[in-house]
Design an enzyme around this catalytic site. Structure first.
Site, PDB file in Angstrom:
ATOM      1  N   LYS A 216       0.830  -1.207   0.000  1.00 59.68           N
ATOM      2  CA  LYS A 216       0.000   0.000   0.000  1.00 59.68           C
ATOM      3  C   LYS A 216       0.864   1.257   0.000  1.00 59.68           C
ATOM      4  CE  LYS A 216      -3.861   2.007   2.664  1.00 59.68           C
ATOM      5  NZ  LYS A 216      -4.682   1.848   3.887  1.00 59.68           N
ATOM      6  N   SER A 293      -9.458   1.628   3.010  1.00 63.78           N
ATOM      7  CA  SER A 293      -8.640   2.419   2.114  1.00 63.78           C
ATOM      8  C   SER A 293      -7.555   1.622   1.383  1.00 63.78           C
ATOM      9  CB  SER A 293      -7.974   3.561   2.906  1.00 63.78           C
ATOM     10  OG  SER A 293      -7.112   3.059   3.914  1.00 63.78           O
ATOM     11  N   SER A 317      -9.693  -0.766   7.091  1.00 60.38           N
ATOM     12  CA  SER A 317      -9.091  -0.485   5.787  1.00 60.38           C
ATOM     13  C   SER A 317      -8.384  -1.660   5.132  1.00 60.38           C
ATOM     14  CB  SER A 317      -8.118   0.698   5.899  1.00 60.38           C
ATOM     15  OG  SER A 317      -8.829   1.899   6.058  1.00 60.38           O
TER      16      SER A 317
END
Length: 610
Positions: A216, A293, A317
């Site tokens: 990420k 996210s 997330s």
């Protein structure tokens, strides 16, 4: 004159929508003073519905502007907070001292005498993993890659060549997948060639040697940019890896690139319209969001680009996008995996974790990533990893707790699948006990106050200097965050003390808490979302409903896909356990995988090993 007219228009719109809400009978927030002490039967109350219009296009632009004006801060935003019960802490009497960090000391217990090492346990687990003859499609996992490397059918270099071709293809497709936002051909080939040499010499570094991984964008990876979903951060390439990145390199993994994310992790849809990112598409249906996210990480795993990805989880997330994209997601105990080298957006709620094709792969990733880190202050005194019990053939002796009122607060299709999953676990020998999760409305509000207050604090300089470079949704969320006071934040952390105490009592009687993963399936993407984003409070609250308890109190949670909706979108199930007991999550999760009969192939899927 124009700003004034915009403000008046926004106020009238908010007033009208609030009036409609009251006329249609949606319950308003009920404020109350709470007596100090235990919560009684408050866990039996169903979760409150959030309220807020779904904003996109011009209405979102209007609201984001007004929310950050003096009029918006004094009138519009406070009204929105009241209508969603976010002023709840004002009305509570909480006498417990605040807990600002949900770090829990490991229990005093005799160390288990592991008869075999963790690596041997994982090897045995991979050997016993089976695919039923009628399973049809199955994701390619770590074991599949290792089989190819060990037999010589494929080398890591050949796999890297395939991945590079697919990375080029998925960005030319219509619509583009947008799972990976930055990658480098030379970097991928270099790591793959080193791994190929090790396999040729029969000296691989670990079970992750040659395994493709994406990370990420919130986590530092040399030599990429750590933009955290923004246009303005990470202007220079990173020169130092995060701890988890270093661990993956040391294990021989091939880092194929940096995965997309919701800007600053401040939303749960994955919608990110800015020029560096774009909105990633759900591989099961490109017209639906991935969740966020850690949106790109979930999309990359579900699309077959890699069997393992890393994400961060401050409000679901990791687990929300894993659920929406039909893959496995793990949020470990707070402090279990080092966050050093990850942007500290919310220091008291965030854990790092893997997104994988299977529970077995999650256990493998966890075994490499977990452990104390001198560079990270939390989790330094965590207990040793213990995984031997995940090999148990059944669930006999386990007590699984369900708060059915809370459990049922989800879409009907999700509820039907998840109720059957509970019955499946019971049939394997587990005892299912009714329990009450106290003060879940307080948990919802307190978690939002904590995570948004901490994010607003960290981003205050950016808010002042890069406001125009932020997405509209980010501006609106930070405008809401600016309304929370020091009193709200302290009371929210007093609530954390209560909630952690309740959980200690609950885990004295059960091994796990069961819930659906999300209360809704992946929402549809609207055309206007792709241009300037959206702000959808009700859907965000639905997607976070079962996530917030884990982030707020620091307990671990695992989501496992268990079925599909009538439209083919994934449905997932969540298992939560007491602090440091990830082992029981894997044990239950492995049995949950047996519940989902046939695995459906995503609409977007790249077979790297073909």
């Amino acid at each position: 004159m124009a700003p004034l007219l915009l403000s008046l228009a926004a106020a009238l719109l908010l007033f009208y929508l609030g009036f409609v809400r009251r006329r249609t009978g949606t319950p308003r927030a009920a404020f109350h003073r709470r007596e100090p002490g235990r919560a009684g039967d408050s866990g039996a109350q169903p979760p409150r519905d959030a309220w807020g219009p779904r904003l996109s296009g011009f209405p979102l632009r209007l609201f984001a502007h007004v929310a950050n004006t003096a009029f918006g801060q004094f009138c519009v935003v406070p009204l929105l907070l009241r209508m969603n019960n976010f002023t709840l802490m004002h009305y509570l009497d909480i006498h417990e001292d605040p807990t600002f960090i949900p770090e829990v000391a490991a229990e005093e217990r005799k160390e288990k005498s592991e008869t075999i090492s963790t690596s041997e346990i994982l090897k045995k687990l991979m050997e016993t993993r089976s695919h039923p003859a009628n399973a049809g499609f199955s994701f390619k996992g770590i074991q599949d890659y290792l089989n190819c490397y060990r037999t010589g059918e494929l080398t890591p270099s050949q796999v890297a060549k395939n991945i590079i071709a697919f990375l080029e293809d998925c960005e030319k497709s219509s619509p583009p997948l947008r799972a990976i936002v930055e990658w480098d051909r030379a970097q991928i080939q270099k790591m793959a060639e080193a791994s190929t040499t090790r396999y040729r010499n029969k000296c691989p570094l670990s079970l992750l040697d040659g395994i493709p991984v994406c990370i990420k964008e919130e986590i530092k990876v040399v030599p990429y940019h750590c933009r955290s979903g923004t246009e303005y951060l990470g202007t220079e390439p990173e020169t130092e890896d995060a701890t988890v990145t270093r661990k993956l390199r040391e294990a021989g993994a091939i880092i194929i690139g940096i995965s997309n994310m919701h800007e600053l992790g401040i939303g749960t849809s994955g919608c990110n319209p800015n020029r560096f990112h774009g909105t990633p598409r759900n591989p099961y249906n490109p017209q639906h969001f991935t969740g966020g996210s850690s949106s790109g990480s979930a999309a990359a795993v579900a699309a077959g680009l890699c069997p393992l990805a890393l994400g961060t989880d401050g409000g679901g997330s990791v687990r929300i996008p894993a659920s929406f994209c039909g893959v496995v997601g793990l949020k470990g105990t707070f402090g279990r995996v080092s966050c050093h080298g990850s942007l500290p957006l919310s220091y008291s709620t965030v854990s790092l974790g893997p997104l994988c094709t299977s529970v077995t792969d999650a256990a493998i990733a966890y075994s490499f990533l977990a452990g104390p880190d001198p560079l990270y202050p939390y989790g330094l005194k965590q207990p040793k990893l213990a995984l031997s019990e995940i090999l148990a053939p059944d669930l006999k002796g386990l007590k699984l707790g369900v708060d059915w009122t809370f459990f049922k607060a989800c879409d009907a299709e999700i509820l039907a699948v998840c109720q059957k999953a509970v019955e499946h676990l019971q049939a394997l020998g587990a005892s299912v006990l009714d329990l009450s999760l106290p003060e879940m409305e307080e948990v919802r509000v307190a978690h939002v106050i904590c995570i948004l207050s901490e994010m607003r604090d960290f981003l205050q300089p950016d808010f002042n200097t890069h406001f125009q470079h932020m997405n509209l949704e980010t501006r609106l969320k930070l405008a809401l965050a600016s309304q929370f006071t020091a009193l709200d934040y302290i009371k929210a952390n007093r609530q954390r003390t209560r909630s952690m105490s309740f959980l200690q009592e609950i885990f004295a009687n059960v091994n796990c808490i069961l819930t659906p993963a999300t209360a809704c399936s992946a929402p549809r993407i609207h055309d206007s979302d792709l241009l300037i984003g959206n702000n959808d409070i009700p859907t965000m609250i639905q997607s976070m409903r079962y996530m917030q308890l884990g982030n707020f109190t620091g307990i671990p949670g695992l989501v496992v896909p268990v079925g599909y909706t009538s439209t083919g979108l994934p449905v997932s199930f969540q298992v939560m356990a007491k602090w440091w007991d990830e082992e029981v999550l894997f044990r239950v999760g492995l049995k949950l995988e047996q519940f989902r009969g046939m695995t459906r192939k995503p609409a977007i899927y790249y077979d790297v090993l073909a």
